[in-house]
Design an enzyme around this catalytic site. Structure first.
Site, short mmCIF file in Angstrom:
data_model
loop_
_atom_site.label_atom_id
_atom_site.label_comp_id
_atom_site.label_asym_id
_atom_site.label_seq_id
_atom_site.Cartn_x
_atom_site.Cartn_y
_atom_site.Cartn_z
N CYS A 125 3.13 8.69 -1.11
CA CYS A 125 3.82 8.50 -2.40
C CYS A 125 2.85 8.61 -3.57
O CYS A 125 2.93 7.85 -4.55
CB CYS A 125 4.55 7.15 -2.47
N HIS A 146 0.68 5.32 -7.58
CA HIS A 146 1.81 5.50 -6.65
C HIS A 146 2.99 6.03 -7.47
O HIS A 146 3.10 5.73 -8.66
CB HIS A 146 2.13 4.12 -6.07
N ASP A 200 0.00 -2.76 -11.45
CA ASP A 200 0.71 -2.61 -10.18
C ASP A 200 -0.15 -3.30 -9.12
O ASP A 200 -1.19 -2.78 -8.71
CB ASP A 200 0.87 -1.10 -9.89
N LYS A 214 4.30 -6.58 1.41
CA LYS A 214 2.93 -6.10 1.63
C LYS A 214 1.97 -7.27 1.77
O LYS A 214 0.79 -7.09 2.03
CB LYS A 214 2.49 -5.20 0.48
N GLN A 262 -0.90 -3.45 -3.79
CA GLN A 262 -1.94 -3.41 -2.76
C GLN A 262 -3.04 -4.45 -3.00
O GLN A 262 -3.93 -4.61 -2.16
CB GLN A 262 -2.58 -2.02 -2.68
C1 LIG Z 1 0.19 0.88 -5.14
C2 LIG Z 1 1.65 0.76 -4.84
N1 LIG Z 1 2.52 0.60 -5.84
C3 LIG Z 1 3.83 0.46 -5.63
C4 LIG Z 1 4.36 0.51 -4.36
C5 LIG Z 1 5.82 0.35 -4.18
O1 LIG Z 1 6.10 -0.85 -3.51
P1 LIG Z 1 7.57 -1.18 -3.04
O2 LIG Z 1 8.04 0.01 -2.25
O3 LIG Z 1 7.42 -2.40 -2.21
O4 LIG Z 1 8.38 -1.40 -4.26
C6 LIG Z 1 3.50 0.70 -3.29
C7 LIG Z 1 4.03 0.83 -1.92
O5 LIG Z 1 3.44 1.43 -1.06
C8 LIG Z 1 2.11 0.82 -3.53
O6 LIG Z 1 1.26 1.00 -2.53
#
Ligand SMILES: Cc1ncc(COP(=O)(O)O)c(C=O)c1O
Length: 429
Positions: A387, A146, A223, A249, A226
């Site tokens: 993203c 992401h 990260d 999430k 998900q």
């Molecule tokens: C794999 C992953 N990493 C990071 C993020 C970023 O999360 P946040 O916008 O809650 O900081 C997301 C959000 O969709 C994501 O799917």
């Protein structure tokens, strides 16, 4: 691979059988009743919410915990001696202890509250990486990250004269571990990898990646945005150095997240932001910083958010992980099979271990058109690059349609999606 990861496997010969077996032992109707928003009816159609990877819906328990905090406990934390301040501090620190338990961290001091995954990753980039990266050092990420797990590393690499390297994936959306292994060299200071891909649903073999990285002296940030809603995350078993997640999430509120960091690393890292609460003492000449984790929590934190996240963790614990994983596995496997039968539909991301996400394209129809037509049927999916533009380039597509699952989704939701896609095909015939 942990038992939970294994239970999330959806491809291979086992998955049709799993589809037929269903998900006995999980009261999905009871779960659905806990989510008031599921009674909404967009365009007078029953809501079919298939966008939990963007943000999950919130159960009564979370909504009530937040309003209960403001109605009964609200005061600022840590510095107060009065009754409400003590109650608020207890609630806030109680949420930290819940997050520690949820991640199986060794100490509450290893849990830093942040605004979410994005801020957690930026924190590590601007503190750990800033102090450990030198000219020509390397940060290794993967092709399925992401933007939140790309851009902070690009920024710090540019600042420090370091290099960002990218481990490739195959066409199914699995990491090429041998190539990743070959990319971890003496200059690699950090490997930053997603636990579950938000586009492909791929579950990455974090323990193996940690072993590879640690053998060469590199640290690992995971990260977990998900993964947290779907997998039994155990940072001790994974062996990672940092783990980032977002409350929203995993059935909690927006604006709150967690950075798990090994205590010895957090202790040696400089603070991220300066301000109140992150100090032990201040004079105009110098400042002594607070101990961890407070050193990283400058200013008044999102108190109600933390309480809401604690309630979300209790909610997830109450679902019993094995039963939830079996249910989600069933709906995912059913969805993959049902969508595979839609003429002209191409699944994007067919890794052997997957959780929560089905991305696809339909021949001759732009994903945005699909999303718009499904929306009029009351079906919420996400379309676009999610993203993850570099991943889109690797896949050779501009966008996908993404149906993503939560604990409240059912086979009927998948049936509604398939019916909606058939309507899309009719429209574009
Ligand atoms: C794999 C992953 N990493 C990071 C993020 C970023 O999360 P946040 O916008 O809650 O900081 C997301 C959000 O969709 C994501 O799917």
């Amino acid at each position: 691979m942990t038992a939970v990861q294994a239970s999330a496997l959806v491809s291979g010969p086992g998955y049709v059988e799993a589809t037929r077996n269903g998900s006995a032992g999980f009261d999905v109707e009871g779960v659905r009743r806990q989510f008031p928003i599921l009674a909404e009816a967009p365009y007078a159609k029953p809501l079919v919410y298939l966008d939990s990877a963007a943000t999950s819906q919130k159960p009564h328990a979370v909504i009530d915990a937040i309003s209960g905090f403001y109605a009964k406990d609200n005061a600022n934390v840590h510095r107060g001696v009065h009754y409400l301040s003590e109650r608020a501090t207890e609630a806030y620190e109680g949420a930290r202890a819940k997050a520690q338990g949820f991640l199986n961290a060794a100490h509450t001091q290893e849990i830093v509250f942040t605004r979410g995954t994005t801020e957690s990753i930026n924190l590590v980039a601007q503190t750990y990486a800033k102090t450990h990266l030198g000219v020509d050092d390397e940060v290794l990420i993967t092709a399925m990250e992401h933007h939140s797990n790309i851009v902070p590393w690009q920024m710090i690499c540019t600042e420090r004269g370091a290099r960002l390297r990218v481990a490739p994936i195959d066409d199914a959306g699995e990491l090429l571990l041998d190539e990743l292994d070959a990319l971890v060299g003496p200059r690699t200071k950090l490997v930053a990898v997603t636990h579950v891909s938000n586009v492909l649903g791929t579950i990455n073999p974090i323990r193996r990646i940690v072993d590879i990285a640690h053998a060469r002296g590199a640290r690992v940030l995971v990260d977990g945005a998900q993964a947290a809603p779907h997998l039994n995350v155990d940072v001790a078993a994974l062996g990672c150095d940092f783990y980032a997640l977002s409350g929203h999430k995993m059935y909690g509120p927006t604006g709150i997240g967690v950075l798990y960091g090994r205590r010895e690393l957090l202790e040696e890292m400089p603070p991220y932001q300066g301000g109140g609460d992150m100090i032990a003492s201040v004079s105009f000449e110098s400042t002594v910083y607070n101990k961890v984790p407070y050193k990283f929590e400058a200013g008044t934190p999102d108190l109600a958010g933390a309480v809401g996240l604690g309630a979300a963790i209790d909610f997830l614990d109450g679902l019993r992980h094995e039963a939830l994983a079996a249910h989600e596995h069933d709906v995912l496997a059913y969805g993959i099979e049902a969508l595979s039968e839609v003429p002209g539909l191409q699944l994007i991301g067919t890794a052997r271990a997957k959780a929560g996400v089905i991305s696809f394209l339909v021949d001759g129809v732009h994903p945005h058109d699909i999303g718009t037509i499904l929306d009029r049927e009351g079906i919420a999916v996400r379309t676009g690059h999610h993203c993850a533009q570099p991943l889109m380039s690797r896949l050779g597509v501009a966008a996908t349609v993404r149906a993503s699952l939560g604990c409240y989704n059912t086979r009927q939701d998948i049936d509604a999606l398939v019916a909606g896609l058939n309507a899309v095909r009719e429209t574009f015939r």
